[in-house]
Design an enzyme around this catalytic site. Structure first.
Site, PDB file in Angstrom:
ATOM      1  N   ASP B  96      20.180  32.974 -40.628  1.00  0.00           N
ATOM      2  CA  ASP B  96      19.328  33.711 -41.566  1.00  0.00           C
ATOM      3  C   ASP B  96      19.752  35.176 -41.539  1.00  0.00           C
ATOM      4  OD1 ASP B  96      18.168  34.901 -39.370  1.00  0.00           O
ATOM      5  OD2 ASP B  96      16.123  34.272 -39.819  1.00  0.00           O
ATOM      6  N   ASP B 258      12.266  27.629 -35.642  1.00  0.00           N
ATOM      7  CA  ASP B 258      13.065  28.332 -34.644  1.00  0.00           C
ATOM      8  C   ASP B 258      12.182  29.323 -33.910  1.00  0.00           C
ATOM      9  OD1 ASP B 258      13.683  30.025 -37.359  1.00  0.00           O
ATOM     10  OD2 ASP B 258      13.648  31.321 -35.614  1.00  0.00           O
TER      11      ASP B 258
END
Lengths: 361, 443
Positions: B96, B258
């Site tokens: 990300d 996550d």
């Protein structure tokens, strides 16, 4: 505590003597007086706090059986000592420790801290300086600790000829060796690198060392240097790369100095170091021709000696780039971006070789 | 449910000498140190997430050195993370932008094209679109109501980027799975973002901006989102700080999340530093024993600079606490004696006073209660993970990265087992799904 000491004739106002003692004994008759202030703000002491990493490095060295420490720990006294002169410049020094340690460590506190952690019987020289008063003692501390360190480039140039160095320096040493070879052997950079012994060079040796060190620790040279004749391969790859740079940018290289061309400047050399890595690792470039092919895409998109750099939304005049981290990173990002895009384009144009042409395919 | 570990160069030195308290002099951190999956010999997670912002570049200061960042870009994520071994080939590598690193900026520093190229070139298996964090969460706002101008601008930026990102990934025939990131200021606005992302063609969404939210708020968002997207759409929770509450999130059919929390808690939490499996499906926590390095700890160094303590005395207290704890572990010391030795040193750390001056302080008393429990239970002796089996009592000492991160890695291992146990339970009965499908038939 009694020591047989050697006196030196230096000053009428002070007595200076030297003798050998262990770290444990030194701490019985002397303390490390760290700088601080009382609740009323009165300054006391003078030593800085211990530096853990520094102590560790000294200890690593002292643990070796062949270690020597010829420079003395300097301890100053204003009281608690009696000196009884003997024949031929020697004296008997008596230190009274009945009411605490009267001496103060003026120089060598990190060495002393390292020695106390050491598990071996090791004597060091103690230089005892007997001062009139506290003010005089503090003056000596400032004078003794205000020496000018040797210039870095002199130290770095000496490194390759010294063995058994701490790792921090041995890594620098490997890079300094390759840099020196680039400067004195028949390479693209011969005579270009400014060293202590090559003052007419133009590219800073520390900049070339930086490129080499980065490559040795995280780049292509990490693998090359472990192969047979590894160091030769490292010298060769840098030389080939800069030969290609000269071919691609002849007018920006020849006859220029860092001040007139960013190609020979700290920022340019460091950024090109990254380009070398990309081409070496992504396109497996090793020869002058390989590098020239990879660098060709930069033609017409650089402003080494005039014009402007176009970094996305930021425009810089050619000489608006300095050898500071931000500028170097900006230039790296730009050059690497152009080269990578070119690699992608060429891989797409000929997709088969990239997948099937690998050595073990 | 996949547990993805958000890495930020969290490795330890396998050659660290706990008694001499040091690494070998020639240690090169990245090369000689071991990632959690290396030191344990197995991966305590189902995948790893790497944020672009953690790597850093000339725009965003990351955690990697510039030379490590360069290497990451050159050799790709899998090789850099040393997950390029056969036993790790099924581990996912999520990417990300690390939106927290650029919250202050008006726009994200990365373009959709740039991020797609980055994920593709560096071999990520999953890549999140370029999002921009929205603050001022309002759980009660309905529809598109509420939300500051800034929030709305960020909402639009995130969706525009997601659209461009997906097109770009398709055009380059990218090898990673694109995830559309949801950002919003309320459950309803997030649901709207999710609905639009699905309309763009995404079938895997990632919920951003979850870090500051409490568990019930995250559930409100999930509920609102689940209501408007197909059940086949997968959901990922980005930066799930409430990872310990994960058993409460069962019904929302989370595909993955996550977090770095089990690792971080080992040294950033005041109390809950060491995990063990607890009763039933719960976790149990212990406080680690703080014995910092006397001549490296900034707080203790400050007391030396100010002349409150002499460095030599601090070193003596430190070494007394360490040896008492080790003696206790070996069965050669009494619990009250070891606690006393630790508290004498804690007084300098916590109160910046000698133990004699502050032995009745509330802070010290609280610490004593928690330490006593840790010492009584000896949790490090109850764990068989490769870390605890190898370093024993050292794992419970709060001191330096090699002990603290080892404790964190132990926590990861315990946490991963925890997630797997929860999944097992879920396979047997899924109360939320059942009630959902009942509601659906009624309609």
């Amino acid at each position: 505590m009694t020591y047989l000491a050697v006196c030196a004739r230096q000053s009428d106002e002070h007595q200076v003597l030297t003798f050998a003692a262990t770290a444990g004994d030194i701490l019985r008759f002397a303390t490390i007086d760290r700088i601080g202030r009382s609740a009323q703000g009165v300054l006391s002491g003078f030593q800085r706090p211990q530096v853990a990493a520094h102590i560790r490095e000294i200890r690593d060295y002292l643990e070796k059986p062949n270690a020597v420490l010829p420079n003395p720990i300097v301890v100053a006294f204003i009281q608690g000592v009696t000196v009884e002169a003997r024949e031929e410049g020697s004296a008997r020094l008596q230190i009274d420790v009945s009411s605490g340690a009267p001496g103060l460590v003026v120089d060598g506190q990190q060495r002393l801290s390292a020695l106390t952690e050491l598990d071996r019987d090791f004597q060091v020289f103690v230089s005892a300086l007997i001062c009139r008063d506290e003010a005089e003692l503090r003056r000596q501390f400032v004078l003794i600790n205000n020496t000018k360190p040797l210039p870095k480039s002199l130290i770095y140039e000496l490194l390759p000829s010294v063995d058994d160095l701490p790792p921090r320096l041995s890594r620098r040493s490997a890079a300094a060796e390759i840099t020196a070879r680039l400067n004195y052997e028949n390479t693209a950079l011969k005579g270009y690198i400014k060293q202590h012994t090559m003052p007419e060079g133009s590219i800073a040796d520390t900049v070339v060392q930086k490129v080499v060190m980065e490559s040795l620790s995280n780049g292509v040279m990490r693998e090359l240097v472990r192969m047979p004749k590894g160091e030769d391969r490292c010298v060769k790859i840098v030389s080939n790369f800069f030969d290609a740079v000269k071919r691609v940018f002849p007018l920006d290289w020849h006859g220029h100095k860092p001040a007139t061309s960013r190609l020979l400047h700290g920022a340019g050399i460091q950024a090109l170091g990254d380009v070398m890595e990309v081409l070496a690792q992504r396109a497996d470039a090793r020869s002058i021709d390989d590098f020239e092919e990879g660098l060709a895409c930069l033609k017409g998109r650089t402003a080494w000696t005039s014009g402007e750099w176009h970094f996305g939304d930021e425009v810089r005049r050619w000489n608006g780039l300095q050898n500071i981290n931000r500028d170097v990173a900006l230039l790296k990002h730009y050059l690497v971006g152009v080269v990578k895009a070119d690699l992608r384009r060429r891989a797409k144009a000929a997709p088969a070789p990239l997948l099937d042409g690998l050595p073990d395919a | 449910m996949k547990f993805i570990f958000a890495d930020s160069l969290d490795y330890v030195d396998p050659a660290f000498d706990f008694i001499a308290d040091r690494s070998p002099a020639e240690r090169q951190p990245y090369w000689d140190d071991a990632y959690p999956h290396e030191i344990l010999g197995y991966a305590p997670y189902d995948g790893v997430l790497v944020s672009r912002g953690i790597i850093g570049d000339h725009r965003v200061k990351g955690k990697y050195t510039s030379s490590q960042a360069r290497r990451f870009h050159l050799v790709g994520a899998r090789k850099f993370l040393r997950l390029d071994k056969p036993q790790f080939k099924d581990l996912d590598i999520f990417g990300d932008c690390g939106a927290f690193t650029y919250v202050q900026e008006e726009r994200p520093p990365y373009s959709a094209t740039e991020m797609a190229e980055f994920y593709d070139e560096c071999g990520f298996t999953h890549g999140a679109s370029v999002d921009h964090i929205i603050f001022d969460f309002d759980p009660a706002a309905t529809g598109m109501a509420g939300g500051s101008d800034d929030a709305k601008a960020r909402f639009d930026i995130t969706l525009e980027n997601a659209d461009a990102f997906r097109r770009e990934a398709l055009a380059m025939d990218a090898s990673f799975k694109p995830l559309g990131v949801v950002q919003g200021w309320s459950p309803a606005s997030m649901a709207e973002a999710a609905r639009r992302l699905v309309a763009m063609g995404y079938d895997y969404l990632a919920l951003g901006g979850m870090v500051p939210l409490k568990s019930p708020e995250i559930k409100l968002c999930l509920e609102a989102i689940r209501d408007v997207i197909p059940s086949s759409t997968r959901l990922h929770i980005l930066g799930f700080a409430k990872a310990d509450d994960i058993d409460g999130f069962h019904g929302f059919d989370i595909a993955s999340f996550d977090t770095t929390s089990p690792l971080i808690r080992a040294f950033k939490d005041a109390k809950q530093n060491y995990y063990l499996p607890g009763d039933g499906l719960a976790l149990r926590y212990f406080t680690s024993i703080r014995i910092p390095q006397a001549i490296e700890n900034p707080k203790l160094q400050r007391t030396v600079k100010k002349g409150i303590f002499r460095a030599e005395d601090l070193v003596a207290m430190e070494s007394a606490a360490l040896s008492a704890l080790r003696a206790y572990d070996a069965g050669g010391a009494d619990i009250d004696d070891v606690l006393q030795a630790i508290l004498i040193y804690s007084a300098a750390l916590v109160e910046e006073k000698s133990y004699a001056e502050c032995r009745d302080s509330i802070l010290l008393a609280r610490l004593a209660v928690r330490y006593r429990e840790t010492l009584m239970e000896k949790p490090w002796k109850q764990c068989g993970c490769p870390i605890c089996a190898t370093v024993g009592v050292e794992v419970i000492i709060f001191r330096g990265s090699n002990r603290n991160k080892r404790r964190g890695i132990h926590n990861l291992a315990i946490y991963h087992e925890h997630i797997e146990r929860l999944d097992l339970k879920r396979a047997v009965h899924r109360p939320y799904d059942l009630s959902r499908s009942l509601c659906a038939t009624k309609r």
